[in-house]
Design a protein around this motif. Sequence first.
Motif, mmCIF file in Angstrom:
data_model
loop_
_atom_site.group_PDB
_atom_site.id
_atom_site.type_symbol
_atom_site.label_atom_id
_atom_site.label_comp_id
_atom_site.label_asym_id
_atom_site.label_seq_id
_atom_site.Cartn_x
_atom_site.Cartn_y
_atom_site.Cartn_z
ATOM 1 N N GLU A 148 20.856 -24.769 35.067
ATOM 2 C CA GLU A 148 19.719 -25.599 34.643
ATOM 3 C C GLU A 148 19.247 -26.489 35.793
ATOM 4 N N SER A 149 20.194 -26.991 36.572
ATOM 5 C CA SER A 149 19.826 -27.862 37.689
ATOM 6 C C SER A 149 19.063 -27.103 38.770
ATOM 7 N N GLU A 150 19.111 -25.778 38.739
ATOM 8 C CA GLU A 150 18.447 -24.952 39.748
ATOM 9 C C GLU A 150 17.201 -24.247 39.212
ATOM 10 N N LEU A 151 16.751 -24.627 38.024
ATOM 11 C CA LEU A 151 15.633 -23.918 37.404
ATOM 12 C C LEU A 151 14.357 -23.981 38.239
ATOM 13 N N ASP A 152 14.103 -25.087 38.922
ATOM 14 C CA ASP A 152 12.885 -25.195 39.724
ATOM 15 C C ASP A 152 12.789 -24.084 40.752
ATOM 16 N N ASP A 153 13.926 -23.652 41.263
ATOM 17 C CA ASP A 153 13.954 -22.637 42.317
ATOM 18 C C ASP A 153 14.406 -21.280 41.796
ATOM 19 N N THR A 154 14.311 -21.089 40.496
ATOM 20 C CA THR A 154 14.684 -19.821 39.859
ATOM 21 C C THR A 154 13.417 -19.039 39.522
ATOM 22 N N TYR A 155 13.422 -17.750 39.796
ATOM 23 C CA TYR A 155 12.243 -16.906 39.635
ATOM 24 C C TYR A 155 12.431 -15.921 38.483
ATOM 25 N N VAL A 156 11.314 -15.623 37.800
ATOM 26 C CA VAL A 156 11.287 -14.609 36.744
ATOM 27 C C VAL A 156 10.326 -13.511 37.172
ATOM 28 N N SER A 157 10.772 -12.267 37.101
ATOM 29 C CA SER A 157 9.908 -11.139 37.424
ATOM 30 C C SER A 157 10.159 -10.011 36.431
ATOM 31 N N TYR A 158 9.209 -9.085 36.376
ATOM 32 C CA TYR A 158 9.359 -7.995 35.403
ATOM 33 C C TYR A 158 8.565 -6.782 35.839
ATOM 34 N N ALA A 159 8.869 -5.663 35.203
ATOM 35 C CA ALA A 159 8.103 -4.429 35.350
ATOM 36 C C ALA A 159 7.999 -3.791 33.975
ATOM 37 N N GLY A 160 7.038 -2.893 33.818
ATOM 38 C CA GLY A 160 6.864 -2.248 32.516
ATOM 39 C C GLY A 160 5.902 -3.024 31.635
ATOM 40 N N THR A 161 6.058 -2.868 30.337
ATOM 41 C CA THR A 161 5.101 -3.449 29.398
ATOM 42 C C THR A 161 5.267 -4.950 29.202
ATOM 43 N N GLY A 162 6.461 -5.467 29.447
ATOM 44 C CA GLY A 162 6.734 -6.868 29.157
ATOM 45 C C GLY A 162 7.183 -7.105 27.736
ATOM 46 N N ASN A 163 7.110 -6.074 26.895
ATOM 47 C CA ASN A 163 7.541 -6.223 25.498
ATOM 48 C C ASN A 163 9.046 -6.075 25.341
ATOM 49 N N MET A 164 9.679 -5.493 26.337
ATOM 50 C CA MET A 164 11.120 -5.237 26.331
ATOM 51 C C MET A 164 11.533 -4.346 25.159
ATOM 52 N N THR A 165 10.706 -3.340 24.909
ATOM 53 C CA THR A 165 11.017 -2.365 23.856
ATOM 54 C C THR A 165 10.940 -0.928 24.352
ATOM 55 N N ASP A 166 10.314 -0.710 25.499
ATOM 56 C CA ASP A 166 10.014 0.651 25.943
ATOM 57 C C ASP A 166 10.851 1.036 27.156
ATOM 58 N N ILE A 167 11.089 2.324 27.287
ATOM 59 C CA ILE A 167 11.775 2.831 28.467
ATOM 60 C C ILE A 167 10.976 2.444 29.714
ATOM 61 N N GLY A 168 11.646 1.899 30.701
ATOM 62 C CA GLY A 168 10.984 1.418 31.909
ATOM 63 C C GLY A 168 10.722 -0.069 31.910
ATOM 64 N N ASP A 169 10.900 -0.728 30.774
ATOM 65 C CA ASP A 169 10.768 -2.184 30.743
ATOM 66 C C ASP A 169 11.948 -2.805 31.485
ATOM 67 N N TYR A 170 11.641 -3.794 32.306
ATOM 68 C CA TYR A 170 12.661 -4.366 33.195
ATOM 69 C C TYR A 170 12.340 -5.839 33.396
ATOM 70 N N VAL A 171 13.355 -6.696 33.431
ATOM 71 C CA VAL A 171 13.158 -8.118 33.700
ATOM 72 C C VAL A 171 14.302 -8.604 34.583
ATOM 73 N N ARG A 172 13.977 -9.598 35.430
ATOM 74 C CA ARG A 172 14.967 -10.136 36.356
ATOM 75 C C ARG A 172 14.845 -11.650 36.411
ATOM 76 N N ILE A 173 15.978 -12.326 36.438
ATOM 77 C CA ILE A 173 16.034 -13.758 36.703
ATOM 78 C C ILE A 173 16.817 -13.936 37.994
#
Length: 740
Positions: A677-702
């Motif tokens: 939590e103390s590092e949230l300012d410098d933490t990044y969120v990225s994704y690929a795919g639909t963003g719904n996180m339901t389909d093959i190929g959906d991907y998310v990274r923290i």
Amino acid sequence: MDSSSSRTKKSLRLGAGVAVLVGLTTVGAPSSSADSSFDPSAAQARIAGADRYATAAAIALSTWDAADTVVVANGESNGIDAISASYLAGAVNAPILLTQAGTVPAATAEALAALDPSEVVVVGGESSVSASTYATLTAGRSGDRIAGTDRFDTAARIAQAAADASSAPATSVFIARGDVYGNQVAADALAVSPVAYRAGVPVLLTGADGLSASTAAALSALQPTSVVVLGGENSVSAAIAGQAAAAAGVDSTTRLQGADRTETAAAIAESGIAADAGFLDTGVGLANGYRIDALAAGPAAGEAGFPLLLTGSATTLGAGTERYLQENAATLTTAQVYGGTASVANSATRAAAVAGGNDDPAGASDVVTLAEAFAAALTDDQKTALYQEYTFANASNWSNLPNDLLGGGGGGGGTPPTGGTAPTGAPTGGTPPTGAPTSGATATATATGTATEAPTGTATGTAPGGGGTSSGRVGLQTDSLTDEQWTALETLLAAATGSGENEGYDEIVQHLAADDYLADNGGGDSYGRGNFFVAFLGTPADTGTWELQFGGHHLAVANTYTDGALAGATPSFRGIEPMTTVTLDGVTVDAEQQERAAFAAVLASLDETQKNTARLSQSFNDIVLGPGSDWAFPETASGVKGSDLDDTQRALVLAAIGKYVGDIADADAATVLAGYESELDDTYVSYAGTGNMTDIGDYVRIDGPSVWIEFSLQNGVVLEGAHPHAVWRDKTTDYGGQTS
């Protein structure tokens, strides 16, 4: 049916300690003395078998050495006839065993042989217990069947038969909802079953639409002086209560109820009818209020004089149970826990111990003590497999693949992979994130390389995420464990992992069930809980460094301890197939659903500008930093930065991180999450795919200064549809900070 049995029952006197190996599992009668603490988390408190049939057998054999009469009911589906039979069992001094409709389970046959009754009473018609099964159960013994046209009529006939066999007429009758189907539980009837057994009170059933003719006729024939309705009006309406009173010829009914099933069970425990029957305030039985593993608990708890409390879930006590334990903490000394850890998790029994006044329950002992206890339960050959060298090669030799697909075949290890070398910019074992556990180990990283948006390492083997870099897991394979050894391992894992619902230990239970499901649905022998491995890398101790490693298909637990403290709990891998919710042997498998939903909520909160920033240019068919891709973190993070998110969005990101951190022991999780939590300012969120996180190929990274989490959906292997892979890594405390 003769109610005056001359056969003996096992002593359940307070202060008596008995451990009985019945060929099914090690079971224990309560072990307590005047100066001991109340501890449902102690191993001897749990009475369990491999399934509901073995659990019923274990319960019976923990209480009876022999019995003139044994009652047998169907244990499939909701087992409602078994619950109704508790009054009958009390009338004839009998345990209850469970059977399948078309066959007698081995555990039931073994218990029946050990009890050696002269009579077997089967409850339920031929759709519940077939003619051939009845013949097997009663072979060489006298037999009787009590059956009606439906569950309500069967309960009524059981009540009348028990009343005829009893030396005293029933003066009270319980009325409970009985129209539960599938794997639902008639929780109120289950909670009252020990009272029905000990106090000699029939349990009659009703549906939602009105009192059945069979139930009304039984009330009229029994002529009780009181009718006790179980549950609130949502369970049994005032109109039905009035019908019951009229049928029995009494002016009104009384009601035992609470806000939920745990409160109703507590109300039953506190009732005058329980007190009049000699129920004790020194002991309790504990069972899951939403599972049917404790169908046969009524006679055992009734014999002991223990009320039966219900948990709110496998991992939580529920308000009623917690309150009852707290209010009776001064007198409680003894507990019986009915069912395995999938029904009543060790986290729940530890919570019960604490609520009952025990601030240091056995189940909450340090991991070293429980690791030693597990090892002590093993044979010499098993210990040889369990204890492995603490080396980076062994620590990094994990995979998400089924073990049969790994080179080397598992157990012995073979030649592990190099595991991937650290690129330029990777940590050299330096300072962990603020608030995170500090490793006492010295780590070095000497390799060079580069990493961009898609990390690349120099690990040997197949593509990252595939698990092909492992050459067979090290450690002890779980297919060699006895039930007693499994229980010791489960206790260890529960203490080393989180206690939350769908997190930590509960999630491990679901992962094992999911692999059993795959084995039963096309996967074959490569899958199943017998294909997992446990290893101690180094010797568990409060000084020095060692690792608890547990894993198999779709699961990797890697807890590294230095000088008695958690130094790292990553890499931590989770996957699940199928992703849809399924149920196997009463275990509901929906692991990773909370994680998927948490990531979907993060991405849904982003506006279009933020989404464009967070969107990765690549496509993904798996996670990037999977097995064999160690310390290959990118030098430059991609995505939307935490400092560009609002407070609500940042809270969603932290909640998603918490779904993985929550897999480790609660106190450690709080510390690690505070650091992230103390590092949230410098933490990044990225994704690929639909963003719904339901389909093959959906991907998310923290991707933060310390935290790295990936979640990816790819094609199913055994079953059709998408299934997730996920990994949590820490840039300073992976492998406790060791990089070589």
